[in-house]
Design a protein around this motif. Structure first.
Motif, short mmCIF file in Angstrom:
data_model
loop_
_atom_site.label_atom_id
_atom_site.label_comp_id
_atom_site.label_asym_id
_atom_site.label_seq_id
_atom_site.Cartn_x
_atom_site.Cartn_y
_atom_site.Cartn_z
N ILE A 39 47.05 -53.80 -29.16
CA ILE A 39 47.69 -54.92 -28.49
C ILE A 39 48.98 -54.40 -27.88
O ILE A 39 49.65 -53.55 -28.49
N TRP A 49 45.93 -58.44 -25.67
CA TRP A 49 44.94 -57.71 -26.44
C TRP A 49 44.26 -56.68 -25.54
O TRP A 49 43.81 -57.01 -24.44
N ARG A 52 39.25 -53.35 -29.27
CA ARG A 52 39.06 -53.20 -30.70
C ARG A 52 37.90 -52.28 -31.00
O ARG A 52 37.01 -52.10 -30.16
N LYS A 60 35.02 -52.80 -28.02
CA LYS A 60 35.08 -53.87 -27.03
C LYS A 60 36.45 -53.83 -26.37
O LYS A 60 37.46 -53.61 -27.04
N PRO A 63 38.46 -57.09 -20.37
CA PRO A 63 37.88 -56.80 -19.04
C PRO A 63 38.93 -56.37 -18.02
O PRO A 63 38.62 -55.59 -17.12
N TYR A 96 51.03 -51.88 -30.01
CA TYR A 96 50.80 -52.11 -31.43
C TYR A 96 49.34 -51.84 -31.77
O TYR A 96 48.43 -52.17 -30.99
N GLU A 100 42.24 -56.59 -37.74
CA GLU A 100 41.68 -57.91 -37.53
C GLU A 100 40.88 -58.30 -38.76
O GLU A 100 39.90 -57.65 -39.13
N PHE A 113 45.05 -61.39 -36.78
CA PHE A 113 45.62 -60.05 -36.91
C PHE A 113 46.60 -60.11 -38.08
O PHE A 113 47.70 -60.68 -37.95
#
Lengths: 126, 108
Positions: A39, A49, A52, A60, A63, A96, A100, A113
């Motif tokens: 993040i 974000w 992950r 992922k 976009p 950061y 999760e 988070f």
């Protein structure tokens, strides 16, 4: 107690690749119970974000950054990493890493988070 | 993408005041809404998850409510350590999490 620590260069030149590593202690990134995210936060602005990873399956990405982002892991070192290519001044931010966690409420998963690194400032400048 | 907005962007309050911050989602997110507190130079800390559930270790003066598109964070009896910036975050469109722009709570 889970702890996360970001590391990497604080200064990156425009058009180059930003590379950061998050070292996790007190917990394993190989656990199927958690995802691990990146993040970022430009100075004086909100949180974005980036993406992950999960022990199994593909990472992922947001976009808006997907074409430039790669997140990978080194389970032997309990680390995961971020690479952001073709950076510009707009990528200057505090980055950061975060864990999760999810609460399972009767099959409904509420994700938060819950642990964060202290953050590392990356400046894009020539 | 689900857009999050917050109001106000900043507020001034005194110790002991009751403070309310609102968050709005651009579409129905049910109760997939979290609240974070961020102090200057520090990482965010989760306060509330699932719109109204208090995260372990968080003082009970923090509370959350709402569902659908409109949500509220309330601090009942503001303490000196509560002066910070507060962010809402939706987890409905996992993994594309989005945060609100933040509300800065300052000392009057």
């Amino acid at each position: 107690q889970v702890q996360l620590q970001e590391s990497g260069p604080g200064l990156v030149k425009p058009s180059q690749t930003l590379s950061l590593t998050c070292t996790v202690s007190g917990g394993s990134i190989s656990s199927d119970s958690y995802y691990w995210s990146w993040i970022r936060q430009p100075a004086g602005e909100g949180l974005e974000w980036i993406g992950r990873m999960f022990p199994s399956g593909s990472p992922k990405y947001n976009p808006s950054l997907k074409s430039r982002v790669t997140i990978s892991r080194d389970t032997s070192k309990n680390q995961f990493s971020l690479k952001l290519s073709s950076v510009t001044a707009a990528d200057t931010a505090v980055y950061y890493c975060a864990r999760e966690y999810y609460y399972d409420s009767g099959g409904y998963y509420y994700r938060i988070f819950d642990y964060w690194g202290q953050g590392t400032l990356v400046t894009v400048s020539s | 993408d689900i857009q999050m907005t917050q109001a106000p962007s900043s507020l001034s309050a005194s110790v002991g005041d009751r403070v309310t911050i609102t968050c709005r989602a651009s579409q129905n997110i049910k109760n997939y809404l979290n609240w974070y507190q961020q102090k200057s130079g520090k990482a965010p800390k989760v306060l509330i998850y699932a719109a109204s559930s208090l995260q372990s270790g968080v003082p009970s003066r923090f509370s959350g409510s709402g569902s659908g598109t409109d949500f509220t964070l309330t601090i009942s009896g503001l303490q000196p350590e509560d002066f910070a910036t507060y962010y809402c975050q939706q987890s409905y469109s996992t993994p594309l999490f989005t945060f609100g722009p933040g509300t800065k709570v300052e000392i009057k």
